[in-house]
Design a protein around this motif. Structure first.
Motif, PDB file in Angstrom:
ATOM      1  N   TYR A  65       8.584  13.847   5.764  1.00 34.59           N
ATOM      2  CA  TYR A  65       7.822  12.600   5.842  1.00 34.59           C
ATOM      3  C   TYR A  65       7.315  12.264   7.246  1.00 34.59           C
ATOM      4  CZ  TYR A  65       9.773  11.671   1.210  1.00 34.59           C
ATOM      5  OH  TYR A  65      10.111  11.754  -0.108  1.00 34.59           O
ATOM      6  N   GLY A  66       7.825  12.933   8.284  1.00 35.08           N
ATOM      7  CA  GLY A  66       7.496  12.446   9.619  1.00 35.08           C
ATOM      8  C   GLY A  66       7.932  10.988   9.723  1.00 35.08           C
ATOM      9  N   ASP A  97      15.193   9.660  10.355  1.00 34.99           N
ATOM     10  CA  ASP A  97      14.751  10.182  11.654  1.00 34.99           C
ATOM     11  C   ASP A  97      13.824   9.139  12.290  1.00 34.99           C
ATOM     12  OD1 ASP A  97      13.351  12.190  13.638  1.00 34.99           O
ATOM     13  OD2 ASP A  97      15.004  13.343  12.770  1.00 34.99           O
ATOM     14  N   ASP A  98      12.980   9.556  13.179  1.00 34.14           N
ATOM     15  CA  ASP A  98      12.111   8.645  13.913  1.00 34.14           C
ATOM     16  C   ASP A  98      11.178   7.889  12.956  1.00 34.14           C
ATOM     17  OD1 ASP A  98      11.391   7.600  16.316  1.00 34.14           O
ATOM     18  OD2 ASP A  98      10.503   9.432  17.124  1.00 34.14           O
ATOM     19  N   GLY A 138      22.617   8.151   8.237  1.00 35.19           N
ATOM     20  CA  GLY A 138      22.351   8.528   9.623  1.00 35.19           C
ATOM     21  C   GLY A 138      21.133   7.787  10.145  1.00 35.19           C
ATOM     22  N   ILE A 139      21.085   7.599  11.460  1.00 31.34           N
ATOM     23  CA  ILE A 139      19.935   6.938  12.084  1.00 31.34           C
ATOM     24  C   ILE A 139      19.540   7.727  13.326  1.00 31.34           C
ATOM     25  CG2 ILE A 139      21.060   5.286  13.667  1.00 31.34           C
ATOM     26  CD1 ILE A 139      19.206   3.146  12.214  1.00 31.34           C
ATOM     27  N   LEU A 173      24.396   9.541  14.189  1.00 24.28           N
ATOM     28  CA  LEU A 173      23.260   9.240  15.075  1.00 24.28           C
ATOM     29  C   LEU A 173      22.682  10.533  15.617  1.00 24.28           C
ATOM     30  CD1 LEU A 173      21.459   7.317  16.786  1.00 24.28           C
ATOM     31  CD2 LEU A 173      23.248   7.422  18.553  1.00 24.28           C
ATOM     32  N   LYS A 174      21.392  10.737  15.378  1.00 25.48           N
ATOM     33  CA  LYS A 174      20.661  11.813  16.072  1.00 25.48           C
ATOM     34  C   LYS A 174      20.094  11.197  17.330  1.00 25.48           C
ATOM     35  CE  LYS A 174      16.664  14.930  15.406  1.00 25.48           C
ATOM     36  NZ  LYS A 174      15.738  15.466  14.376  1.00 25.48           N
ATOM     37  N   TYR A 175      20.582  11.647  18.461  1.00 23.36           N
ATOM     38  CA  TYR A 175      20.203  11.066  19.744  1.00 23.36           C
ATOM     39  C   TYR A 175      19.355  12.094  20.463  1.00 23.36           C
ATOM     40  CZ  TYR A 175      20.953   7.642  23.465  1.00 23.36           C
ATOM     41  OH  TYR A 175      20.797   6.656  24.402  1.00 23.36           O
ATOM     42  N   ASP A 176      18.061  11.817  20.522  1.00 20.00           N
ATOM     43  CA  ASP A 176      17.071  12.838  20.848  1.00 20.00           C
ATOM     44  C   ASP A 176      16.446  12.548  22.196  1.00 20.00           C
ATOM     45  OD1 ASP A 176      15.090  14.727  20.817  1.00 20.00           O
ATOM     46  OD2 ASP A 176      14.289  14.167  18.849  1.00 20.00           O
ATOM     47  N   SER A 177      16.706  13.425  23.154  1.00 20.35           N
ATOM     48  CA  SER A 177      16.136  13.190  24.484  1.00 20.35           C
ATOM     49  C   SER A 177      14.694  13.662  24.577  1.00 20.35           C
ATOM     50  CB  SER A 177      16.997  13.850  25.560  1.00 20.35           C
ATOM     51  OG  SER A 177      17.176  15.207  25.287  1.00 20.35           O
TER      52      SER A 177
END
Ligand code: GLA
Length: 430
Positions: A65-66, A97-98, A138-139, A173-177
């Motif tokens: 889905y983006g 996700d985002d 999840g977030i 949590l997906k913590y994406d740099s």
């Protein structure tokens, strides 16, 4: 398809190399050697034993889905995970996700809030609804002031956001740099540690994905800063093998498999090398780069992620699955290789051109094996028990896709494997 021709190995070659098929290329990232840099121990901490003791399994919204996610889509996926039997074989997390956030742009100027149009009843409601279905939520956020898609990030507000996520009942949590603050930054591990500490301080069990593009040898430090899995490469594409990807930003399935060779020691209970989300069933129709793969190639992809002890995080539309794909994703015998409590990432124990053998010891003394044919023609692939570092006189072999015992074999085993397929075996000493 599996060709069920097999024989005792009488020779010690792995199989026949195929003319005209390219050899494996080196990893695209010259700054990320496969070597030993401050190797993090595989031993678990008390925290690690309870969190991500085996590789996390679930679904994530990005590949299909983006940023176009909403409550209806997420709950439809959660329902489908139950209805298709996925939940009952271990698929657990439903990960936003985002794109769940209300605003784009810098955190210096904005609060972090959910988008009320996409999630009219809020994230807490969504978490409750997901929990009621026996799943976890999840977030997504990141240490920058903006996320990769330009939404408001958590930079400078880690404690506040960790408390917010915990209050909603978030479990991952997906913590994406987003490759920020760039390769080689001394700060990047600290940025992730700050969020890990903030999550732990909430008292809620929240699994943390340290997402840093597979840069800076992230596998050497992500566990120590509090991460439970970490991407080993840049973004996956919806392709099994598209030459040229890894010279750019993207990795196809074979690129990702290559990327993990040599990183086995970093993965284990509580902290996992993450090969990125599964593209199984995306069929070139998702939000990712790529033209799709065949259903057999997707099955090989799933088999390899399983034996490599990668988190299994599906990125396709679970509400649109044919029987073959459903059978792929619910094969408990293959999932058992992934979820084995020893938590060992399979090592590549043989390679002859496009023909490769991966193997991992299992808790009960068995070995899981993948006979991977990367090439475009059917070929025979075999192994001898001594390749596994065991001194077996004979072993029973079971085919994990055919769900069939193949018999007892003296020194080794060989079989014909179709193009872009993997024969998956469980071997038990006999
Ligand atoms: C990066 C990640 C993806 C996805 C997007 C969201 O590209 O690698 O997996 O999370 O950001 O913006």
């Amino acid at each position: 398809m599996l060709v069920e021709r097999r024989e005792f190995l009488r020779r010690s070659v792995v199989g026949l190399a195929l003319p005209g098929v390219s050899a494996i290329l080196a990893s695209c990232d010259p700054e990320s050697p496969d070597g030993n840099v401050d190797a993090a121990p595989r031993t678990s901490t008390a925290d690690a034993r309870s969190l991500a003791a085996t590789p996390p399994m679930g679904w994530n919204s990005w590949n299909v889905y983006g940023p176009d996610i909403d409550e209806g889509r997420i709950l439809a996926i959660a329902d489908a995970m139950v209805d298709t039997g996925m939940r009952d074989v271990g698929w657990e997390y439903v990960m936003l996700d985002d794109g769940w956030q209300r605003t784009r742009g810098s955190r210096f100027l904005r609060d972090l809030e959910h988008d009320p149009d996409k999630f009219p009843r809020g994230i807490g409601f969504l978490a409750d609804a997901v929990h009621e279905r026996g799943l976890k939520l999840g977030i997504y956020s990141g240490p920058g002031v903006e996320t990769c898609a330009g939404y408001t990030g958590s930079g400078g507000h880690e404690r506040e956001d960790a408390v917010l996520f915990a209050s909603w009942g978030v479990d991952h949590l997906k913590y994406d740099s987003c490759c920020w603050p760039g390769k080689g930054s001394p700060d990047v591990a600290d940025l992730h540690r700050t969020m890990a500490d903030a999550l732990r301080a909430t008292g809620r069990d929240i699994v943390l994905h340290v997402c840093h593009c597979g840069w800076d040898d992230v596998w050497t430090w992500a566990r120590e800063v509090g991460g439970h899995h970490w991407r080993i490469g840049q973004d996956i594409t919806d392709d099994f093998d598209l030459p040229g990807h890894r010279e750019g930003y993207y990795f196809d399935v074979l690129d990702m498999i290559d990327r993990g060779v040599g990183l086995e020691e970093y993965s284990g209970p509580g902290g996992w090398n993450d090969y990125d989300m599964l593209v199984v069933n995306l069929r070139g129709e998702g939000a990712l780069v790529g033209d799709g793969a065949t259903r057999e190639e997707y099955r090989t992809h799933f088999s390899m992620w399983s034996i490599l002890a990668s988190p299994l995080i599906l990125g396709s539309d679970v509400t649109r699955m044919d029987d073959y794909t459903n059978e792929t994703l619910t094969n408990i015998e293959v999932i058992e290789l992934n979820q084995d409590p020893l938590g060992i990432q399979a090592a590549r124990v043989r390679k002859d051109g496009d023909l490769e053998v991966f193997a991992k010891p299992l808790e009960n003394g068995d070995q899981g094996v993948a006979l991977l044919n990367r090439g475009l023609a059917e070929a025979e692939i075999g192994l001898e028990w001594r390749d596994l570092g065991v001194d077996w006189d004979a072993a029973l072999a079971r085919d994990l896709w055919a769900h069939r015992d193949l018999g007892s074999f003296g020194e080794g085993f060989a079989t014909s494997v179709g193009p872009h397929e993997a024969t998956m075996l469980r071997l038990s000493p006999s």
